[in-house]
Every structure is written in C-alpha cells, then in structure tokens.
Design a protein around this motif. Structure first.
Motif, PDB file in Angstrom:
ATOM      1  N   GLN A  39      64.702  47.418  39.332  1.00 44.58           N
ATOM      2  CA  GLN A  39      64.085  48.740  39.392  1.00 44.58           C
ATOM      3  C   GLN A  39      63.101  48.942  38.255  1.00 44.58           C
ATOM      4  N   TRP A  40      63.366  48.371  37.122  1.00 44.84           N
ATOM      5  CA  TRP A  40      62.477  48.530  35.969  1.00 44.84           C
ATOM      6  C   TRP A  40      61.350  47.515  36.010  1.00 44.84           C
ATOM      7  N   VAL A  41      61.656  46.295  36.433  1.00 47.63           N
ATOM      8  CA  VAL A  41      60.687  45.205  36.375  1.00 47.63           C
ATOM      9  C   VAL A  41      59.694  45.271  37.541  1.00 47.63           C
ATOM     10  N   ALA A  42      60.140  45.673  38.726  1.00 48.95           N
ATOM     11  CA  ALA A  42      59.260  45.649  39.900  1.00 48.95           C
ATOM     12  C   ALA A  42      57.993  46.470  39.699  1.00 48.95           C
ATOM     13  N   PRO A  43      58.060  47.708  39.205  1.00 51.15           N
ATOM     14  CA  PRO A  43      56.801  48.443  38.985  1.00 51.15           C
ATOM     15  C   PRO A  43      55.918  47.784  37.932  1.00 51.15           C
ATOM     16  N   ALA A  44      56.546  47.241  36.898  1.00 48.95           N
ATOM     17  CA  ALA A  44      55.753  46.582  35.852  1.00 48.95           C
ATOM     18  C   ALA A  44      55.061  45.346  36.417  1.00 48.95           C
ATOM     19  N   VAL A  45      55.764  44.600  37.252  1.00 49.84           N
ATOM     20  CA  VAL A  45      55.170  43.406  37.857  1.00 49.84           C
ATOM     21  C   VAL A  45      54.041  43.812  38.809  1.00 49.84           C
ATOM     22  N   GLU A  46      54.231  44.886  39.562  1.00 54.39           N
ATOM     23  CA  GLU A  46      53.194  45.364  40.480  1.00 54.39           C
ATOM     24  C   GLU A  46      51.945  45.804  39.715  1.00 54.39           C
ATOM     25  N   ARG A  47      52.145  46.526  38.618  1.00 54.20           N
ATOM     26  CA  ARG A  47      51.000  46.941  37.795  1.00 54.20           C
ATOM     27  C   ARG A  47      50.287  45.724  37.227  1.00 54.20           C
ATOM     28  N   ALA A  48      51.051  44.752  36.782  1.00 53.28           N
ATOM     29  CA  ALA A  48      50.438  43.539  36.231  1.00 53.28           C
ATOM     30  C   ALA A  48      49.666  42.781  37.304  1.00 53.28           C
ATOM     31  N   ARG A  49      50.223  42.736  38.529  1.00 50.46           N
ATOM     32  CA  ARG A  49      49.547  42.038  39.612  1.00 50.46           C
ATOM     33  C   ARG A  49      48.241  42.717  39.982  1.00 50.46           C
ATOM     34  N   THR A  50      48.261  44.051  40.101  1.00 47.58           N
ATOM     35  CA  THR A  50      47.020  44.754  40.448  1.00 47.58           C
ATOM     36  C   THR A  50      45.988  44.625  39.331  1.00 47.58           C
ATOM     37  N   GLY A  51      46.460  44.670  38.088  1.00 47.47           N
ATOM     38  CA  GLY A  51      45.537  44.473  36.968  1.00 47.47           C
ATOM     39  C   GLY A  51      44.943  43.077  36.980  1.00 47.47           C
ATOM     40  N   ALA A  52      45.769  42.088  37.288  1.00 45.25           N
ATOM     41  CA  ALA A  52      45.271  40.709  37.350  1.00 45.25           C
ATOM     42  C   ALA A  52      44.282  40.545  38.494  1.00 45.25           C
ATOM     43  N   ASP A  53      44.557  41.189  39.643  1.00 39.04           N
ATOM     44  CA  ASP A  53      43.617  41.133  40.769  1.00 39.04           C
ATOM     45  C   ASP A  53      42.281  41.748  40.386  1.00 39.04           C
ATOM     46  N   ARG A  54      42.326  42.899  39.735  1.00 48.61           N
ATOM     47  CA  ARG A  54      41.094  43.583  39.323  1.00 48.61           C
ATOM     48  C   ARG A  54      40.310  42.710  38.355  1.00 48.61           C
ATOM     49  N   LEU A  55      41.008  42.139  37.380  1.00 52.11           N
ATOM     50  CA  LEU A  55      40.322  41.278  36.418  1.00 52.11           C
ATOM     51  C   LEU A  55      39.751  40.035  37.082  1.00 52.11           C
ATOM     52  N   ALA A  56      40.475  39.498  38.054  1.00 54.31           N
ATOM     53  CA  ALA A  56      39.971  38.317  38.758  1.00 54.31           C
ATOM     54  C   ALA A  56      38.694  38.648  39.519  1.00 54.31           C
ATOM     55  N   LYS A  57      38.659  39.822  40.160  1.00 55.30           N
ATOM     56  CA  LYS A  57      37.450  40.222  40.891  1.00 55.30           C
ATOM     57  C   LYS A  57      36.285  40.440  39.935  1.00 55.30           C
ATOM     58  N   GLU A  58      36.556  41.093  38.805  1.00 50.31           N
ATOM     59  CA  GLU A  58      35.490  41.319  37.827  1.00 50.31           C
ATOM     60  C   GLU A  58      34.984  39.994  37.274  1.00 50.31           C
ATOM     61  N   THR A  59      35.894  39.086  37.004  1.00 53.39           N
ATOM     62  CA  THR A  59      35.510  37.782  36.471  1.00 53.39           C
ATOM     63  C   THR A  59      34.695  37.003  37.491  1.00 53.39           C
ATOM     64  N   GLY A  61      32.819  38.277  39.833  1.00 55.24           N
ATOM     65  CA  GLY A  61      31.497  38.897  39.888  1.00 55.24           C
ATOM     66  C   GLY A  61      30.631  38.496  38.712  1.00 55.24           C
ATOM     67  N   ALA A  62      31.241  38.473  37.530  1.00 54.18           N
ATOM     68  CA  ALA A  62      30.490  38.076  36.337  1.00 54.18           C
ATOM     69  C   ALA A  62      30.083  36.609  36.422  1.00 54.18           C
ATOM     70  N   ALA A  63      30.969  35.771  36.939  1.00 54.38           N
ATOM     71  CA  ALA A  63      30.646  34.352  37.073  1.00 54.38           C
ATOM     72  C   ALA A  63      29.503  34.141  38.059  1.00 54.38           C
ATOM     73  N   GLU A  68      23.767  32.943  38.985  1.00 55.97           N
ATOM     74  CA  GLU A  68      22.433  33.307  39.468  1.00 55.97           C
ATOM     75  C   GLU A  68      21.415  33.282  38.342  1.00 55.97           C
ATOM     76  N   ARG A  69      21.805  33.805  37.183  1.00 55.56           N
ATOM     77  CA  ARG A  69      20.881  33.797  36.044  1.00 55.56           C
ATOM     78  C   ARG A  69      20.587  32.384  35.574  1.00 55.56           C
ATOM     79  N   LEU A  70      21.600  31.526  35.604  1.00 52.02           N
ATOM     80  CA  LEU A  70      21.371  30.132  35.215  1.00 52.02           C
ATOM     81  C   LEU A  70      20.398  29.447  36.166  1.00 52.02           C
ATOM     82  N   GLU A  71      20.517  29.748  37.453  1.00 53.01           N
ATOM     83  CA  GLU A  71      19.590  29.165  38.420  1.00 53.01           C
ATOM     84  C   GLU A  71      18.161  29.618  38.147  1.00 53.01           C
ATOM     85  N   VAL A  72      18.003  30.916  37.875  1.00 54.21           N
ATOM     86  CA  VAL A  72      16.663  31.444  37.581  1.00 54.21           C
ATOM     87  C   VAL A  72      16.123  30.799  36.308  1.00 54.21           C
TER      88      VAL A  72
END
Length: 170
Positions: A39-59, A61-63, A68-72
C-alpha cells in the motif's frame, strides 16, 4: 561442589505444535507487513514510473533535436570545407612563386571557410503560395456573392396572377 547432570526431557509433539503455531503467526504477520508495504510502495513506484516515462520522452525529444542540429552542422561544415578547398585550388593555380601561391591559397581557404553558405531564395514557392491564397479568397468571395443574389425561377408562376384571375371571375 559437585556438578550433576540433569536430565532434560522434551516433548517433541508439543515442541512441533509450538513451532508450527509460531511459524503460522510469523507468516500472518509477514503477510500483513507485505500488504502494508504494498500500500505504501505501490503509489511511490507508480509516481517513479510516470516520472521516468516523462523523463524518457523529454530525453528522446532532446536527442532528436541534437541529432537534427548535428546533421545541419555537418552539412554546413562539409559545404564550408568544399568551398575552402575550391578557393585554395583556384589560388594555387594562379601564377606566382610557390610562397605567394601558398599564402594566397591559405587566405582564400580561410575566407571561404568563414563565410556562410548563401541561402536559397524561395521566391517562386512564396509567390505560388500567395497566388493560391488569393485564388481561394477570390473563389470564396465569388461563392458568397453568388449566394447573396436573388434567385428567380423563370418557369414559376407569379403569385399575383392567381389573385387577378379570381377577381375577374367574380
């Protein structure tokens, strides 16, 4: 003082039942502790997973942006190197002493490498786009004008013709 050995007797059946009861109690307590932890760990794991997903998407996009800039930049660097080599060849082919030709080639290569590539003019494309926009606007204006005009049906009977015939018949 003399030490004597005392006989210790164990009731193995009673010992087994006590150990079984203790194991059952420990199992129940471990189960409750696991439920509380879940009960305590599941929400923390879910928050960590969504945060990791968000960071992965941002990373990602940045990559992609960096790629694209390297190609130019690599295309720009290649074009500059080609211009510098061409300018150096032209300067070397000019008449003069070897030192003069080498100096001219160096200056020409540096100047060609430092200049940026001329941007392509897209006048034709821009003109075509504006002509398309103007054509669409003119077509829309024509449709609006045409719909605002009164519609006359040449085969329709006039509404006043019936009223005069009825008046004459009386």
């Amino acid at each position: 003082m003399e030490l004597t050995k005392h006989e210790i007797t164990f009731d193995t059946d009673q010992l087994r039942s006590e150990v079984a009861a203790l194991a059952e109690t420990l199992g129940e307590q471990a189960e409750r502790a696991a439920e509380r932890a879940a009960q305590w760990v599941a929400p923390a794991v879910e928050r960590a997973r969504t945060g990791a997903d968000r960071l992965a998407k941002e990373t990602a996009g940045a990559a992609k942006e960096v790629q694209e800039r390297l190609e130019v930049l690599s295309e720009d660097a290649l074009a500059r190197a080609e211009r510098a080599a061409s300018a150096a060849r032209t300067a070397i082919d000019a008449p003069g002493t070897v030192t003069q030709r080498a100096q001219r080639a160096t200056v020409a290569a540096v100047n060609a490498a430092q200049t940026t590539a001329p941007r392509k003019s897209r006048r034709v494309l821009k003109s075509l786009c504006w002509l398309t926009v103007a054509g669409v606007a003119a077509g829309a204006a024509y449709v609006v004008w045409r719909r605002s005009q009164p519609v006359e049906d040449p085969w329709a009977e006039e509404y006043w013709a019936d009223s005069t015939e009825d008046a004459d018949a009386e």
